[in-house]
Design a protein around this motif. Structure first.
Motif, short mmCIF file in Angstrom:
data_model
loop_
_atom_site.label_atom_id
_atom_site.label_comp_id
_atom_site.label_asym_id
_atom_site.label_seq_id
_atom_site.Cartn_x
_atom_site.Cartn_y
_atom_site.Cartn_z
N MET A 15 -7.30 5.62 -7.49
CA MET A 15 -6.92 5.64 -5.95
C MET A 15 -6.22 4.25 -5.55
O MET A 15 -5.66 4.24 -4.37
N SER A 16 -6.28 3.36 -6.25
CA SER A 16 -5.67 2.03 -5.77
C SER A 16 -6.35 1.57 -4.67
O SER A 16 -7.46 1.33 -4.52
N ASP A 17 -5.60 1.15 -3.51
CA ASP A 17 -6.06 0.82 -2.36
C ASP A 17 -6.15 1.75 -1.06
O ASP A 17 -5.93 1.42 -0.29
N VAL A 18 -6.20 3.08 -1.55
CA VAL A 18 -6.38 4.16 -0.42
C VAL A 18 -7.57 3.77 0.55
O VAL A 18 -7.43 3.98 1.66
N THR A 19 -8.62 3.45 0.07
CA THR A 19 -9.69 2.52 0.83
C THR A 19 -10.06 1.10 0.24
O THR A 19 -9.81 1.03 -1.07
N ASN A 20 -10.22 0.14 0.91
CA ASN A 20 -10.85 -1.06 0.63
C ASN A 20 -12.45 -0.78 0.27
O ASN A 20 -12.69 0.35 -0.36
N HIS A 21 -13.37 -1.74 0.61
CA HIS A 21 -14.47 -1.43 0.17
C HIS A 21 -15.24 -0.14 0.46
O HIS A 21 -15.29 0.22 1.80
N PRO A 22 -15.58 0.83 -0.53
CA PRO A 22 -16.17 1.97 -0.08
C PRO A 22 -16.98 2.18 0.95
O PRO A 22 -17.38 3.03 1.61
N ALA A 23 -18.13 1.09 1.06
CA ALA A 23 -19.18 1.25 2.10
C ALA A 23 -18.48 1.11 3.25
O ALA A 23 -19.29 1.54 4.21
N LEU A 24 -17.62 0.52 3.51
CA LEU A 24 -16.96 0.66 4.85
C LEU A 24 -16.02 1.71 5.11
O LEU A 24 -16.00 2.50 5.84
N PHE A 25 -15.02 1.91 4.20
CA PHE A 25 -13.86 2.82 4.53
C PHE A 25 -13.94 4.14 3.88
O PHE A 25 -13.09 5.12 4.28
#
Ligand SMILES: [Zn+2]
Length: 321
Positions: A245-255
């Motif tokens: 995914m690379s940076d499709v999301t930053n930290h998963p707990a947030l995004f």
């Protein structure tokens, strides 16, 4: 000697303990106070993937999410049992090995990052690799934490024999002199960082297009928004499929949890949000294993639907590759 309460209390039952400890403490590479090296291997069909950790950097939570109240962001952090004042953002790259060919996806911070980062090379070597054996480096996008490992501060190239492959769209955006001269003050450093890394090799860098196989088994997927040419990948081998995914999301707990939130680094927030929804939905529907550059190490797992968002479910660590 029979092991009884009396011999244990007298300290005579295990007389070799002290010398054994003394020896292990002097074994090269072993430290009684540090972590084990940060690498983790797994497989997709015949392709061996190795996650290599590059440490972490703290980011202040205030202002990190553009379109949410700080109290909501703090609540999401608390729900994930994370600090509520700063985010420990980790960096994890991937090494692909197939038929003796070594490919890296992204390179970490090199010697340009936070003091708590920069562990990439030690972990890469601990995993049994050498920078001179890298055939190809594939770059997902041009942010410093993904490209700075290509070149040391003193200018030396880190992977002397590697072919460097970058998204064509990303190259066109960041290497455009006019755009750089017109960039707002806060963006100038990012442009300069890109030039530092790529100017000396500009004529040799290979530019790849989306939907094409970049190296055998690795297909580029255009996932713009975080940056204009931001790229994810499908790794396929036999029946094995895996999404980088690379940076499709930053930290998963947030995004992953709140896919409509925008990280301060997302250059086109609306496009990044659409891309994120599309990719998370696909991963959840196909039950595909995924990796995220900024997920907790080893940064791989699955995506489950949860209310209006999703949940990142880490894989179970396995002693078998
Ligand atoms: Zn990043």
């Amino acid at each position: 000697m029979p092991l009884t309460r009396r011999t244990i209390l007298a300290g005579t039952a295990l007389p070799v303990v002290a010398p054994a400890f003394a020896q292990s403490a002097t074994t090269p590479g072993a430290s009684p106070s540090g972590q084990a090296p940060g690498f983790y291997r797994y497989k997709v069909g015949d392709i061996e993937l190795t996650a290599i950790n590059d440490g972490f950097a703290f980011r202040p939570l205030d202002g990190f999410v553009r379109n949410a109240e700080l109290s909501d962001v703090q609540k999401a952090m608390q729900d994930a049992f994370l600090p509520t004042d700063k985010l420990p953002l980790t960096f994890t790259t991937l090494v692909l090995r197939q038929n003796g060919r070594v490919t890296l996806i992204d390179t970490g911070n090199g010697d340009m990052g936070a003091p708590t980062s920069g562990t990439w090379m030690a972990n890469f070597r601990a995993a049994g690799f050498d920078p001179a054996q890298v055939d190809t480096v594939v770059i997902s996008h041009f942010h410093g934490d993904h490209i700075n490992g290509l070149r040391r501060k003193d200018g030396t190239a880190v992977f002397p024999k590697a072919e460097i492959m970058v998204p064509a769209k990303e190259w066109d955006f960041w290497m455009d002199e006019t755009r750089m001269s017109q960039a707002p003050e806060g963006m100038k450093g990012a442009f300069q960082g890109v030039h530092r890394v790529f100017d000396p090799i500009a004529k040799d860098v290979k530019r790849y297009e989306a939907d094409k196989e970049v190296v055998p088994g690795l297909t580029a997927i255009a996932t713009p928004g975080h940056t204009p040419g931001h790229t994810s990948y499908m790794v396929s081998s036999g029946s094995g499929k895996f999404i980088v995914m690379s940076d499709v999301t930053n930290h998963p707990a947030l995004f992953v949890r709140n896919p409509d939130w925008s990280a301060v680094f997302d250059m086109d927030a609306d496009l990044a949000r659409q891309t994120r929804r599309r990719m998370l939905e696909m991963a959840a529907a196909e039950r595909a294993q995924v990796s995220f550059y900024h997920a907790p190490f080893p940064a791989t797992g699955h995506i489950a639907k949860d209310g209006n968002g999703y949940r990142f479910v880490p894989i179970q660590w396995s002693s078998a590759v």
